[in-house]
Design a protein around this motif. Structure first.
Motif, PDB file in Angstrom:
ATOM      1  N   ASN A  84      45.046   9.636   6.594  1.00 28.12           N
ATOM      2  CA  ASN A  84      43.696   9.433   7.137  1.00 28.12           C
ATOM      3  C   ASN A  84      43.484   8.125   7.878  1.00 28.12           C
ATOM      4  OD1 ASN A  84      42.791  10.907   4.185  1.00 28.12           O
ATOM      5  ND2 ASN A  84      42.124  11.768   6.131  1.00 28.12           N
ATOM      6  N   TYR A  85      44.377   7.182   7.703  1.00 23.63           N
ATOM      7  CA  TYR A  85      44.115   5.837   8.239  1.00 23.63           C
ATOM      8  C   TYR A  85      44.871   5.584   9.539  1.00 23.63           C
ATOM      9  CZ  TYR A  85      42.974   4.587   3.315  1.00 23.63           C
ATOM     10  OH  TYR A  85      42.480   4.516   2.051  1.00 23.63           O
ATOM     11  N   GLY A  86      45.379   6.627  10.144  1.00 22.86           N
ATOM     12  CA  GLY A  86      46.264   6.391  11.284  1.00 22.86           C
ATOM     13  C   GLY A  86      47.553   5.753  10.802  1.00 22.86           C
ATOM     14  N   GLN A  87      47.920   6.098   9.559  1.00 21.17           N
ATOM     15  CA  GLN A  87      49.081   5.441   8.949  1.00 21.17           C
ATOM     16  C   GLN A  87      50.361   5.685   9.748  1.00 21.17           C
ATOM     17  OE1 GLN A  87      48.539   7.577   5.315  1.00 21.17           O
ATOM     18  NE2 GLN A  87      47.884   5.788   4.179  1.00 21.17           N
ATOM     19  N   CYS A  88      50.510   6.909  10.293  1.00 18.92           N
ATOM     20  CA  CYS A  88      51.755   7.176  11.025  1.00 18.92           C
ATOM     21  C   CYS A  88      51.532   7.184  12.541  1.00 18.92           C
ATOM     22  CB  CYS A  88      52.398   8.476  10.539  1.00 18.92           C
ATOM     23  SG  CYS A  88      51.577   9.967  11.083  1.00 18.92           S
ATOM     24  N   VAL A  89      50.468   6.546  12.991  1.00 19.04           N
ATOM     25  CA  VAL A  89      50.253   6.426  14.442  1.00 19.04           C
ATOM     26  C   VAL A  89      51.016   5.185  14.928  1.00 19.04           C
ATOM     27  CG1 VAL A  89      48.548   6.069  16.262  1.00 19.04           C
ATOM     28  CG2 VAL A  89      47.971   7.482  14.268  1.00 19.04           C
ATOM     29  N   PRO A  90      51.988   5.367  15.836  1.00 21.57           N
ATOM     30  CA  PRO A  90      52.787   4.214  16.273  1.00 21.57           C
ATOM     31  C   PRO A  90      51.979   3.298  17.185  1.00 21.57           C
ATOM     32  CG  PRO A  90      53.522   6.233  17.356  1.00 21.57           C
ATOM     33  CD  PRO A  90      52.395   6.622  16.472  1.00 21.57           C
ATOM     34  N   LEU A  91      51.790   2.069  16.760  1.00 25.71           N
ATOM     35  CA  LEU A  91      50.953   1.143  17.553  1.00 25.71           C
ATOM     36  C   LEU A  91      51.723   0.551  18.720  1.00 25.71           C
ATOM     37  CD1 LEU A  91      49.045  -0.761  14.700  1.00 25.71           C
ATOM     38  CD2 LEU A  91      48.359   1.294  15.968  1.00 25.71           C
ATOM     39  N   GLU A  92      53.063   0.548  18.610  1.00 28.73           N
ATOM     40  CA  GLU A  92      53.852  -0.103  19.673  1.00 28.73           C
ATOM     41  C   GLU A  92      54.882   0.845  20.276  1.00 28.73           C
ATOM     42  OE1 GLU A  92      55.378  -3.869  18.269  1.00 28.73           O
ATOM     43  OE2 GLU A  92      53.430  -4.409  17.416  1.00 28.73           O
ATOM     44  N   GLY A  93      54.549   2.124  20.309  1.00 27.43           N
ATOM     45  CA  GLY A  93      55.463   3.095  20.928  1.00 27.43           C
ATOM     46  C   GLY A  93      56.747   3.215  20.132  1.00 27.43           C
TER      47      GLY A  93
END
Ligand SMILES: Cc1cc2nc3c(=O)[nH]c(=O)nc-3n(C[C@H](O)[C@H](O)[C@H](O)COP(=O)(O)OP(=O)(O)OC[C@H]3O[C@@H](n4cnc5c(N)ncnc54)[C@H](O)[C@@H]3O)c2cc1C
Length: 453
Positions: A84-93
């Motif tokens: 839910n927290y954008g835990q696996c959203v890559p912030l730096e590609g």
């Protein structure tokens, strides 16, 4: 960048079809349920990996980490992407490491420990365990989709926590192997206290590649719901079931009205204007439970056997953080908080919140055992969102009256409220990922230390 990466990664896995560069696929694999938060929604929507790869085994996983390490390419791990927290959203590609194909259940030991790969779905594990007389001690309401590795690295507890506590408690996570992001990746066994270095660290300090997860003997469960005229009566009844060790229970949930009105597919279990209590109770306790319910003034609205993850209706689909989903479907201005009320003072805390925020906050209680064995009213209240300032005011007010809040509107471990105060996750990151390549940006104390050097 992606073309070079693709050619290289294709050589590291046995099937080129497991390397992805198509923008639509990358967009899907790079996102989870971050959009639950109106604050994270705009911050994370455009973040996307350069490439994704699906290793099939630990050897391929090590090969990808070694390659990424040599070239200093960031790596973000994904289980099933239900965080839910954008835990696996890559912030730096960089590389999105999708572990969904590493999904083998190796065995369930005679003393009830599942040995598995991280991508194994919890629902598949529950089904296999029940066939052998065991069941999960606890699971998120995303049971069917979520992976064991993602639960350990990103989750905290769920259905079953009223009896067995959270993932950090009671030796449920017996051990795991972790692949490090060092120049020469190592496979490190963690057992006992050492598991806490990596648990709930969002894949920032190592990649779980093999897991020992303790189960509990299976119980025949009944799902049962009851409507009460008021929140107070419903809460008191639910509390009496949750806190009394006589009852064998897996789920004790309270939904203040109008939350039940959001549950459109199961309208038959809802009564207009009434608070709903939802329980999973041992089937052999159904009759005494019905007597207790009648004494407390509750009206039974549904009961039915739980027959595993395929049960219809599967009432856990309305509990834990699924409740927020139904609220948002009904009215997109709703969002949520994750709270722990005080067992002793919760009524006063409810009253103070009601006085200050009225129906901006709707109580959704999930009883859970804490690490000391006390059963407390955990809560995932539904909150009407207006501004970030107002939401932060509510969080600050909760904390000022002794309500614990794990803030689900931030994208770093420390502010999300479950970072270890003894910093053992940070120390593990310094050892296992000294260049800061794993899920960069999510452990800010590591970045601050690096910047200060
Ligand atoms: C509707 C809904 C209901 C939910 N209910 C609950 C609930 O009841 N309880 C609860 O705790 N959570 C809940 N969640 C959050 C989430 O579903 C769970 O935490 C789930 O277990 C995450 O599993 P996943 O496989 O989807 O993990 P992902 O979202 O893929 O990953 C979660 C985190 O773990 C990391 N990670 C994944 N695999 C590994 C690995 N092998 N090694 C290292 N790091 C790894 C990822 O990088 C990410 O940071 C809910 C979410 C939604 C959308």
């Amino acid at each position: 960048m992606a073309a070079g990466l693709a050619a290289d990664l294709t050589r590291l896995v046995s099937d080129p079809a497991r390397v992805f560069t198509a923008p639509q696929i990358l967009d899907r694999l790079s996102h989870d349920f971050y959009w639950y938060s109106p604050i994270l929604r705009s911050k994370l929507v455009s973040k996307v990996a350069d490439i994704a790869v699906q290793p099939r085994d630990t050897q391929e996983l090590i090969a990808v980490l070694q390659y990424a390490g040599c070239r200093e390419v960031p790596v973000t791990v994904r289980g099933a992407g239900t965080g839910n927290y954008g835990q696996c959203v890559p912030l730096e590609g960089g590389i999105l490491l999708d572990l969904s194909l590493m999904d083998k259940l190796e065995e369930i030991t005679p003393d009830g420990v599942a040995v598995c790969q991280p991508g194994l779905r919890l629902g598949a594990l529950e089904t296999a365990a029940r066939a052998q007389g065991w069941e999960l001690r606890m699971y998120p309401s995303t049971l069917v989709k979520a992976s064991v590795g993602g639960f350990l690295a990103g989750g905290s507890g769920g259905i079953g926590s009223v009896a067995h506590g959270g993932l950090r408690d009671f030796d449920t996570v017996r051990g795991f192997e972790v692949v490090t992001m060092e120049e020469e990746p190592r496979v490190m066994m963690h057992e006992g206290e050492a598991v806490h270095e990596i648990l709930h660290a969002w894949g920032t300090n190592g990649v779980l590649s093999r897991i020992w997860f303790a189960l509990t003997p299976a119980v025949e469960w009944t799902q049962i719901t009851a409507a009460f005229p008021s929140y107070e009566e419903a809460f008191t009844f639910a509390e009496s079931i949750a806190c009394d060790s006589f009852w064998t229970k897996r789920l004790v949930t309270v939904f203040e009205w109008p939350i039940p009105s959001f549950f459109t597919p199961v309208k038959q279990i809802v009564r207009e204007g009434k608070t709903l209590v939802l329980l999973m109770i041992a089937t052999d306790q159904l009759e005494p439970l019905r007597r207790a319910l009648a004494t407390a003034g509750g009206e039974e609205t549904f009961s039915g056997a739980f027959e595993g993850p395929r049960t219809q209706p599967l009432l856990s689909d309305y509990t834990w953080n699924h409740t927020t989903l139904w609220a948002m479907k009904s009215n997109p201005t709703y969002t949520y908080l994750q709270c722990g009320f005080s067992a002793a003072d919760c009524r006063k805390q409810f009253q103070l919140l009601r006085e200050r925020y009225g129906d901006e906050i709707l109580f959704h209680i999930e009883f859970m055992k804490n690490g000391t064995g006390e059963v407390i009213p955990g809560a995932i209240p539904v909150v009407r969102f207006t501004t970030e300032e107002r939401l932060n005011d509510m969080i600050a007010f909760c904390r000022s009256i002794g309500v614990f809040v794990a803030n689900p509107h931030v994208n770093c471990l420390e502010d999300a409220g479950r970072f270890r105060a003894d910093n053992i996750q940070l120390r593990a990151k310094q050892r296992y990922d000294p260049r800061g390549l794993l899920n960069p940006g999510k452990m800010i104390s590591f970045q601050k230390e690096r910047a200060a050097k």
